[in-house]
Design an enzyme around this catalytic site. Structure first.
Site, short mmCIF file in Angstrom:
data_model
loop_
_atom_site.label_atom_id
_atom_site.label_comp_id
_atom_site.label_asym_id
_atom_site.label_seq_id
_atom_site.Cartn_x
_atom_site.Cartn_y
_atom_site.Cartn_z
N ASP A 310 38.47 45.00 47.95
CA ASP A 310 38.17 43.53 47.11
C ASP A 310 37.83 43.29 47.09
O ASP A 310 36.89 43.39 47.45
CB ASP A 310 39.22 43.10 48.66
CG ASP A 310 39.91 41.54 48.10
OD1 ASP A 310 40.55 41.07 47.15
OD2 ASP A 310 39.53 40.59 48.63
N THR A 312 36.31 40.00 46.06
CA THR A 312 36.22 38.43 47.54
C THR A 312 35.67 39.14 48.64
O THR A 312 37.32 39.44 48.80
CB THR A 312 36.72 37.79 46.76
OG1 THR A 312 37.69 36.93 45.90
CG2 THR A 312 36.71 36.29 47.28
N ASP A 558 38.76 41.14 53.43
CA ASP A 558 38.94 39.89 54.35
C ASP A 558 40.27 38.91 54.30
O ASP A 558 39.72 37.53 55.33
CB ASP A 558 37.04 38.99 53.98
CG ASP A 558 36.95 38.53 53.19
OD1 ASP A 558 38.25 39.16 51.78
OD2 ASP A 558 36.56 37.28 52.61
#
Length: 956
Positions: A310, A312, A558
């Site tokens: 991912d 970000t 996250d």
């Protein structure tokens, strides 16, 4: 029950909380972050094979043969060491898990605060916002666009809209909106205690090592019974039959021989070595701030061939910084107060995400505005909308493509041109749009946009790229691990970030165009690397689609929108800065959020799996030859040639002790599937060679007419030397550390066969000159066959496609000088093999000749013979390095041959008769040393500092 509580808006009072705590109405039920103490003890002590070993142990005590029960102490030690190692790992992991435990947000006495989930009490008022994990079962009492993901409990992947009166189950995750809920069940009554905690406990992550070892143990378990009966029958027949055996007491020796054969079949230390390797690996990673929720996950990442990232929080630090507002025509023609106020409201909203909050400094709230209608942001729809009191307009903020569709990327529109240009710079883009129509209740209920939406501004945000991201991705590229970058952002933005960290991506793939079928989706994933506008459900589908193609997939992230994919992946990796839900389902948690730890995890996993594969060959070779011996001696009705205590010598010094060191050594060999097949492809042929060699020796010894003690001593010598040889073969390529391990084990064997107390305890006697020559010849034949087995084994591994390091040669490829050098080094390598084998045989004979010498000469003969055999063994072991042009191999072999030459000269000088074997060894050593350091052979070697004495990058 007193259920009276304060105003709903204020939550419980301090007195009410204290009352419930005193009554035990708390949520104090904390699942273990790793295996429980009982599970650790049970896994290391109460096993089928420990049961068999301990039963054999007590039988030998009952029949008065405690000397032969040494293997029982080894089993005790295995269980204790394994338990202690796992308890130490559990303590470290539990401490780290406590640091990363999630918190619950509650409202008490009118004040909002965060507490540990265990401190939540009955009737508590929970404050729920996006990213929170519900800590206890509760009834929703207020909701604003509240959506809860219950997939971890029910398997239903779609978020569920929650309204007042609905139930929010513990363990579920808030993915959108906000609300409040009253706790109805806590502690052992909570739904969470049956389901939600499982992600944090030790669970059986897929482990090829563990499943393969369990398969071997199962096979051996099925064979022990019938093979034991076969061996016992043969031992009784050798003793004169059942009537004679039970009349004369010879049945005791038959029992001892049977137990010796059965305990040799059990790879006792293999399970222990695997557990220790896992536990030590997890503890080492814990020191690097990597929390391993499941020990076999240390192995898992070594098997990963695709990592899904991912953007970000993984490639970027995750801190969103507001960049600028880019007004479009509609905004330039309108008053700025309207859109300034809308941006200020979004930035100050209680459920504002990080992107919206980053605008607070740029757009502070000048005057409070109250929302008359509001559709909260959803990660699935990627926009939110609000209409204010006293206004007939609606303001929408969200992803341009999700609000305006294809027009947001079309070059024919002002919006499309602006979004495309800005996204290509790597900045995230959002659009602020306006509708002259106010949101209606029907719009809010259906979560739909109002009519006549016009773009006003393009908002840009920047992310800080992690300084270690490019280096980490380059490491994965070099290791042949595929990368897939998936994000909910604009595909062009994601592609720009990917290019910044070194990923070759011209533009990202828009996830809105992803196919629905798994097969088509997998094909797209094979062709593209960067994906944007990916929804949480699509992330999960992408992981499963890759798995359908046979990939082992790791997923890092996250955000709560990564939780589904992280749970579906073979190895889920969460950042500690992420949501509690994401960390709860992850196998690994990067506690300091450093993406650069992933190579450490991969390296640790590779060390574990490569070393255990090497160690497993030792144990499985023993299982193979022990099984072969039991069957052959049972079928041929021969007396088993070992006492259990004698097998303890070879088990400890050629397998158990060196395996402990080999299992923890650095090893960067790349993982290849097929661990068990590769291990057995060496262990079974090698075991057959050893079993047939010992059977051959038994017939020869019986023909010579030696005593039982002499026969057993000779068999023990053969098995000890061949066992050391197998250890040296599997330790290749040797380095200083491995040479010390092999040398120390050889010295240990010499001490056992030399010290009077050890010889008496292990029932070792002088085998006699005739048997000494026979066992030496048989040993040389056996170790030669072992060399052939290993050579064929390596060729088979190479044929499976395992990448290998190509040795470099001096001179230009194909040149006459380089060809001559290769031929010369090959000839010298063959001479080194021959000299090494000859030296090993001579060393054994010198070692055994100590029985004929005077007492004061025995120690000297033992040392000289052992040294000759050891350096001969090491010479053969390093000879393969000469063929690869290894400078380090040339140096070490020169040293070893120099020592062998001196020792051989000493044997010739001190012998009463001329020793032709020692003479040939000395001359051979001198000739090889001269050849190694003179042209054309010398030109075929690299410098010592650039030696190729490293494993080929497969797990062999």
């Amino acid at each position: 029950m007193d259920t009276t509580h304060t105003e709903t808006s204020g939550g419980l009072s301090t007195a009410e909380v204290a009352e419930r705590v005193a009554a035990g109405k708390t949520n104090a039920f904390t699942p273990d972050s790793s295996r429980s103490a009982w599970n650790i003890v049970r896994a290391n002590v109460f096993t089928l094979f420990n049961g068999i070993v301990f039963a054999c142990f007590f039988i030998l005590f009952l029949v008065g043969r405690w000397q032969d029960a040494l293997f029982g102490f080894a089993a005790f030690a295995n269980a204790i060491i394994g338990s202690v190692q796992e308890f130490r790992a559990k303590a470290a992991l539990d401490r780290l898990a406590l640091l990363s435990a999630p918190h619950a947000r509650v409202l008490r006495a009118g004040f909002e605060g965060e507490i540990a989930p265990a401190e939540v009490v009955l009737d508590e008022l929970l404050v729920l916002r996006a990213g929170d994990q519900v800590p206890a079962d509760a009834d929703v009492i207020s909701a604003r666009g509240l959506q809860i993901d219950e997939s971890m409990l029910t398997g239903e992947s779609d978020p569920v809209d929650k309204h007042p009166g609905d139930e929010a189950l513990s363990g579920s995750v808030v993915v959108a909106g906000e609300g409040a809920a009253r706790v109805t069940r806590v502690g052992v009554d909570s739904y969470a205690n049956r389901f939600a905690g499982e992600a944090k406990r030790f669970s059986l992550v897929s482990s090829e090592l563990r499943s393969s070892i369990n398969r071997v143990l199962k096979w051996v378990g099925w064979g022990i019974g019938p093979i034991g009966l076969l061996v016992f029958n043969a031992q009784v027949m050798v003793a004169g039959g059942y009537a004679t055996a039970f009349t004369t007491g010879a049945w005791v020796q038959a029992v001892v021989n049977t137990i010796a054969s059965l305990t040799a079949m059990i790879p006792l230390g293999l399970v222990l070595m695997t557990s220790i390797a896992f536990a030590v690996g997890a503890t080492k990673l814990a020191r690097r701030q990597v929390l391993v929720n499941e020990l076999p996950a240390v192995e898992g990442l070594a098997r990963v061939d695709v990592v899904c990232l991912d953007k970000t929080g993984t490639l970027t630090i995750g801190e969103i910084v507001f960049d600028a507002a880019h007004p479009l025509a509609a905004a330039r023609d309108a008053a700025t107060d309207g859109w300034h106020g809308a941006l200020a409201w979004y930035a100050a909203s209680p459920d504002a995400n990080a992107t919206a909050r980053s605008m607070r400094d740029a757009y502070p709230v000048d005057s409070a505005r109250r929302a008359a209608a509001y559709i909260p942001f959803s990660s699935a729809r990627k926009w939110s909308a609000v209409a204010f009191d006293g206004s007939s307009e609606t303001w929408i903020m969200g992803a341009p493509e999700m609000v305006f569709g294809d027009a947001a990327t079309s070059g024919s529109t002002e919006l499309g041109r602006s979004v495309t240009t800005l996204a290509e710079t790597g900045r995230r883009t959002l659009v602020l749009a306006r509708s002259a129509v106010s949101l209606s209740e029907a719009d809010v209920e259906a979560e739909r946009l109002p009519q006549d939406v016009q773009p006003m501004l393009v908002l840009t945000f920047r992310e800080h790229v992690r300084p270690d991201a490019a280096q980490t991705l380059e490491y994965f590229r070099q290791q042949g691990v595929g990368i897939r970058i998936i994000s909910g952002d604009n595909p062009r933005t994601v592609a720009a970030i990917a290019r910044e960290v070194g990923v070759d991506a011209s533009e990202g793939f828009d996830a809105r165009a992803l196919p629905e079928t798994e097969a088509e989706l997998a094909e797209v994933l094979e062709q593209h690397t960067v994906f944007g506008r990916v929804t949480p459900e699509q992330k999960k589908r992408m992981v499963t689609a890759l798995q359908s193609r046979g990939h082992t997939v790791a997923m890092t992230g996250d955000g709560v929108n990564d939780a589904l994919a992280i749970k579906a992946a073979d190895i889920g990796i969460a950042m500690n800065s992420g949501s509690p839900a994401t960390k709860a389902v992850a196998r690994l948690v990067l506690l300091d959020g450093q993406f650069s730890h992933l190579p450490d995890v991969v390296a640790e996993g590779r060390q574990v799996i490569a070393n255990i594969e090497r160690v497993s060959m030792l144990f499985l070779t023993k299982t193979a030859y022990a099984t072969g011996l039991a069957i052959l001696f049972g079928a041929l009705v021969l007396e088993f040639p070992f006492l259990p205590r004698q097998l303890s010598i070879t088990d400890g010094l050629t397998i158990g002790i060196p395996a402990f060191f080999l299992a923890l050594m650095p090893n960067a060999a790349r993982y290849m599937p097929g661990f068990l097949r590769r291990s057995l492809s060496f262990a079974i042929p090698a075991g057959i060679v050893i079993a047939l060699g010992l059977t051959w020796y038994t017939f020869v010894a019986t023909g010579i007419g030696v005593s039982e003690d002499q026969l057993r001593t000779g068999a023990t010598i053969i098995l000890a030397i061949v066992g050391i040889w197998v250890l040296a073969v599997l330790s290749r390529p040797l380095n200083r550390y491995k040479v010390l391990v092999v040398g120390a084990m050889f010295i240990g064997l010499v001490l056992v066969f030399t010290l009077p107390a050890a010889r008496t305890f292990f029932a070792l006697v002088d085998p006699g000159e005739e048997l000494a020559f026979a066992l030496t010849g048989i040993t040389i034949v056996m170790i030669s066959c072992i060399e052939v087995v290993r050579l064929v084994h390596r060729r088979l591994l190479a044929s499976t496609g395992a990448p290998r390091t190509a040795p470099s040669t001096a001179g230009r490829p194909g040149s006459r000088s380089s060809t001559t050098g290769r031929i010369a080094t090959t000839v010298v390598a063959v001479l080194a093999y021959a000299t090494g084998f000859l030296s090993t045989g001579i060393g054994i004979l010198v070692l055994l000749s100590r029985y004929e010498g005077e007492t004061d000469e025995r120690l000297a003969l033992s040392v000289v013979g052992a040294a000759i055999a050891l350096f001969g063994l090491l010479t053969v072991t390093l000879a393969a390095g000469l063929r690869r042009g290894s400078g380090l191999s040339r140096l070490l072999i020169s040293i070893f041959l120099g020592v062998l030459t001196l020792l051989s000269v000493l044997v010739v000088v001190s012998s009463e008769e001329w020793d032709w074997g020692a003479t040939v060894t000395a001359l051979g050593g001198v000739v090889i040393i001269v050849l190694l350091w003179t042209p054309p052979v010398a030109r075929g070697f690299r410098q010592i500092g650039h030696s190729s004495m490293a494993d080929p990058p497969h797990a062999a």
